[in-house]
Write an enzyme that holds these catalytic residues in place. Structure first.
Site, PDB file in Angstrom:
ATOM      1  N   HIS A 141      53.328  19.381  20.937  1.00  0.00           N
ATOM      2  CA  HIS A 141      52.593  19.048  19.713  1.00  0.00           C
ATOM      3  C   HIS A 141      51.094  19.217  19.923  1.00  0.00           C
ATOM      4  O   HIS A 141      50.364  19.522  18.983  1.00  0.00           O
ATOM      5  CB  HIS A 141      52.903  17.613  19.268  1.00  0.00           C
ATOM      6  CG  HIS A 141      54.319  17.438  18.810  1.00  0.00           C
ATOM      7  ND1 HIS A 141      55.148  16.475  19.335  1.00  0.00           N
ATOM      8  CD2 HIS A 141      55.062  18.124  17.912  1.00  0.00           C
ATOM      9  CE1 HIS A 141      56.338  16.578  18.756  1.00  0.00           C
ATOM     10  NE2 HIS A 141      56.306  17.558  17.897  1.00  0.00           N
ATOM     11  N   HIS A 146      54.170  14.883  22.109  1.00  0.00           N
ATOM     12  CA  HIS A 146      54.237  15.496  23.438  1.00  0.00           C
ATOM     13  C   HIS A 146      53.343  16.724  23.585  1.00  0.00           C
ATOM     14  O   HIS A 146      52.622  17.103  22.658  1.00  0.00           O
ATOM     15  CB  HIS A 146      55.689  15.800  23.815  1.00  0.00           C
ATOM     16  CG  HIS A 146      56.376  16.719  22.860  1.00  0.00           C
ATOM     17  ND1 HIS A 146      56.004  18.027  22.705  1.00  0.00           N
ATOM     18  CD2 HIS A 146      57.405  16.507  22.006  1.00  0.00           C
ATOM     19  CE1 HIS A 146      56.774  18.589  21.801  1.00  0.00           C
ATOM     20  NE2 HIS A 146      57.630  17.697  21.359  1.00  0.00           N
ATOM     21  N   LYS A 174      59.014   9.195  17.991  1.00  0.00           N
ATOM     22  CA  LYS A 174      59.193  10.006  19.199  1.00  0.00           C
ATOM     23  C   LYS A 174      57.823  10.263  19.810  1.00  0.00           C
ATOM     24  O   LYS A 174      56.813  10.202  19.111  1.00  0.00           O
ATOM     25  CB  LYS A 174      59.830  11.358  18.827  1.00  0.00           C
ATOM     26  CG  LYS A 174      61.229  11.268  18.284  1.00  0.00           C
ATOM     27  CD  LYS A 174      62.211  11.787  19.338  1.00  0.00           C
ATOM     28  CE  LYS A 174      63.621  11.808  18.813  1.00  0.00           C
ATOM     29  NZ  LYS A 174      63.848  12.900  17.868  1.00  0.00           N
TER      30      LYS A 174
HETATM   31  N1  ARG Z   1      58.473  18.051  13.571  1.00  0.00           N
HETATM   32  C1  ARG Z   1      58.854  19.331  14.090  1.00  0.00           C
HETATM   33  C2  ARG Z   1      58.983  19.253  15.608  1.00  0.00           C
HETATM   34  O1  ARG Z   1      58.447  18.379  16.232  1.00  0.00           O
HETATM   35  C3  ARG Z   1      57.890  20.399  13.743  1.00  0.00           C
HETATM   36  C4  ARG Z   1      57.749  20.657  12.284  1.00  0.00           C
HETATM   37  C5  ARG Z   1      57.437  22.070  12.012  1.00  0.00           C
HETATM   38  N2  ARG Z   1      57.081  22.353  10.660  1.00  0.00           N
HETATM   39  C6  ARG Z   1      57.936  22.693   9.716  1.00  0.00           C
HETATM   40  N3  ARG Z   1      57.449  22.937   8.524  1.00  0.00           N
HETATM   41  N4  ARG Z   1      59.211  22.801   9.924  1.00  0.00           N
HETATM   42  O2  ARG Z   1      59.619  20.122  16.190  1.00  0.00           O
END
Ligand code: ARG
Length: 563
Positions: A130, A127, A124
């Protein structure tokens, strides 16, 4: 000499209160004409059986005034005016001798901090949200490390879940191999979107996707190979962004890493009697905490996001024995983290209180153009490149002779984006606007960079002063204010750690740059009144540059020497 300590010492000599206690009460007056430190006498009124005003005026008579210009009583307050010359000398000599270590301490020594940030999803786009997480996390890493904390930088990649089954199905049907190699994420996104469109017409596709994911979970070779390839190619693309931002991690343990660690967690939850059946799914009820249940296993037996987070939290505690475990993730996941932390607590893990969700707001764009590139999502790489290009235009216009334009444009352009992210309280939404962000005046990255480069250019022209100078020359309001700001660097850092809020350091560096420009615009350095004044001012410029550079470094922004 630490003036706050001195104030505390002098007061404590006259009353029955230990220095540390006195120090806690000391305030910084809101206006310069009220002095540099103030001691409110209210809390002494009871024990001394006198009015605070009377205490203040009595103390004023008794107190030893060495090192202070004057000490005055104003109502219930005792106001201290530091000896400006001593203050300037102490502060500037400390800044200059400590150099890039100025502001740093080791108060956090021996404390491990598990610091998770960035955490994009494989296949993905990386973005703008992030980038928010990345900028805050990287800055917290720099800020906490500067105080001796041992931070472990974690990237919790989103690399597991049913979507990978769908992606495999889409891959087998529609992938363009060449495009995949060249623009991985764009291609993976294209086929993933297509999958959803097609699945609306043909629901059997969903079934196919689920089957592939099941195979993947069971370790089937073909699916695993594909998944590994998606991951490798995605990471390559993310890496380009991290390189541009100068961001690093110690571990890339994504969600898939916890695949074999979840059974133990589910078992532990069950043993503690916390697991409840709910329409075939296994959940932890959180009614008592006014929260929906935390789902541990879906009705088809699959574990989910939350289970992986529980496993990750426990793994981090066992592996890093953290003092704090920080999650830099958008505010939209607040409930998720509350559920996770509450479940951990119910499981008997008292350290759940040391887990902190550090949330942030949304990113919006005022420039329409931005949101339409390459479809609906904004690719961060494009955003950063555009910022560099736009900065380059400005540089060419302002300083055509500059030698290393590319390097400067890169540092200033990327710095401008990062600065925008870290400028305000992290929970506030960001409205992105090129004009605002890249402006050379106003509270922007380029403004700070420009102030620094200006200081450096003065030092190059007139040379740094090595000998002792007459600090009494720095007696103007603007000079003294700037010195006071420089002195407050560590305070700002400490406060920002307390709140886990990089914007406190950002606001601080804005104050330094503003103070510097005020000073510089009113007091000529080249045409100073006399040689002694010029030398003293050069010391002030030198110290200011050190502080700006150090503060920018804590935000993950590199200063440029010329611009
Ligand atoms: N990959 C997730 C996202 O893009 C964020 C991860 C957040 N960290 C966690 N430990 N859940 O929304």
């Amino acid at each position: 000499m630490d003036f706050k300590k001195l104030v505390a010492e002098r007061i404590s000599e006259n009353i029955e209160l230990p220095i540390e206690k006195v120090e806690e009460f000391i305030e910084i007056p809101p206006k310069a004409d009220m002095g540099d430190f103030a001691f409110p006498c209210f809390q002494l009124a009871k024990t001394l059986r006198k009015s605070p005003n009377a205490i203040a005026s009595e103390l004023k008579e008794k107190i030893n005034k060495d090192g202070f210009e004057k000490i005055e009583s104003l109502g219930p307050y005792l106001n201290f005016f530091v000896d400006k010359e001593v203050f300037a000398k102490n502060t500037l000599e400390k800044v200059i001798s400590e150099g890039e270590k100025y502001g740093h301490t080791n108060v956090g020594e021996g404390k491990n901090v598990a610091l998770e940030y960035s955490s994009p999803n494989i296949a993905k786009p990386f973005h703008v949200g992030h980038l928010f997480s990345t900028a805050i996390g990287n800055s917290l890493y720099k800020i906490m490390s500067s105080q001796g904390y041992n931070c472990i930088r974690l990237n919790h990649l989103g690399d597991w879940g049913t979507q990978f089954g769908k992606l495999i199905s889409a891959y087998k049907r529609w992938v363009d191999e060449e495009a995949l190699e060249k623009e991985t994420i764009k291609e993976l996104l294209r086929i993933y979107v297509k999958f959803h469109d097609e699945a609306e017409k043909d629901p059997s596709l969903e079934e196919e996707g689920r089957r592939y994911f099941k195979n993947l979970e069971e370790g089937s070779e073909e699916e695993t190979k594909l998944w590994e390839r998606f991951k490798e190619l995605s990471l390559k693309e993310f890496d380009r962004v991290y390189k541009m931002l100068n961001v690093e991690f110690d571990y890339y343990n994504g969600e898939s890493f916890y695949g074999d660690k979840m059974d133990a967690v589910v078992e532990e939850i069950d043993k503690k009697g916390l697991l409840t059946d709910s329409n075939g799914a296994k959940v932890v009820m959180l009614d008592d905490y006014n929260m929906p249940p935390c789902i541990i296993k879906k009705s088809d037996g699959a574990t989910i996001y939350a289970t992986r987070d529980l496993a990750a939290a426990i793994y981090r505690k066992n592996t890093y024995d953290f003092y704090k475990s920080i999650y830099v993730v958008g505010l939209e996941q607040s409930l998720h983290f509350k559920q996770i932390f509450t479940t951990l607590k119910l499981m008997g893990h008292e350290w759940a209180d040391d887990c902190k969700h550090i949330g942030f707001g949304l990113v919006r764009f005022s420039d329409k153009k931005l949101s339409t590139r390459r479809g609906e999502v904004i690719f961060l790489e494009d955003l950063l490149k555009e910022s560099i290009d736009k900065t380059m235009e400005v540089i060419k216009e302002k300083n055509a002779e500059l030698e290393n334009k590319e390097e400067v444009a890169e540092k200033v352009g990327i710095g401008a984006v990062v600065f925008t992210y870290l400028k305000n309280n992290r929970e506030r939404d960001i409205v992105f606007s090129w004009n605002e962000m890249l402006s050379f005046d106003g509270e922007t990255g380029p403004y700070i960079q420009y102030s620094y480069a200006r200081g450096k250019s003065i030092l190059r022209k007139l040379g740094t002063v090595c000998e002792e100078v007459d600090y009494s020359k720095l007696s103007s309001k603007e000079e003294f204010e700037l010195i006071k700001t420089l002195e407050g660097f560590n305070n700002a850092i400490t406060y920002s750690i307390d709140k886990l809020e990089p914007s406190i350091v950002t606001r601080y560096v804005i104050d330094v740059a503003k103070g510097f420009n005020k000073f510089y615009n009113l007091h000529s350095i080249i045409n100073a009144e006399d040689e002694e004044t010029k030398k003293a001012r050069l010391k002030l410029v030198e110290a200011t540059c050190i502080v700006i550079k150090n503060a920018l470094a804590l935000l993950g922004i590199e200063a440029v020497e010329k611009m």
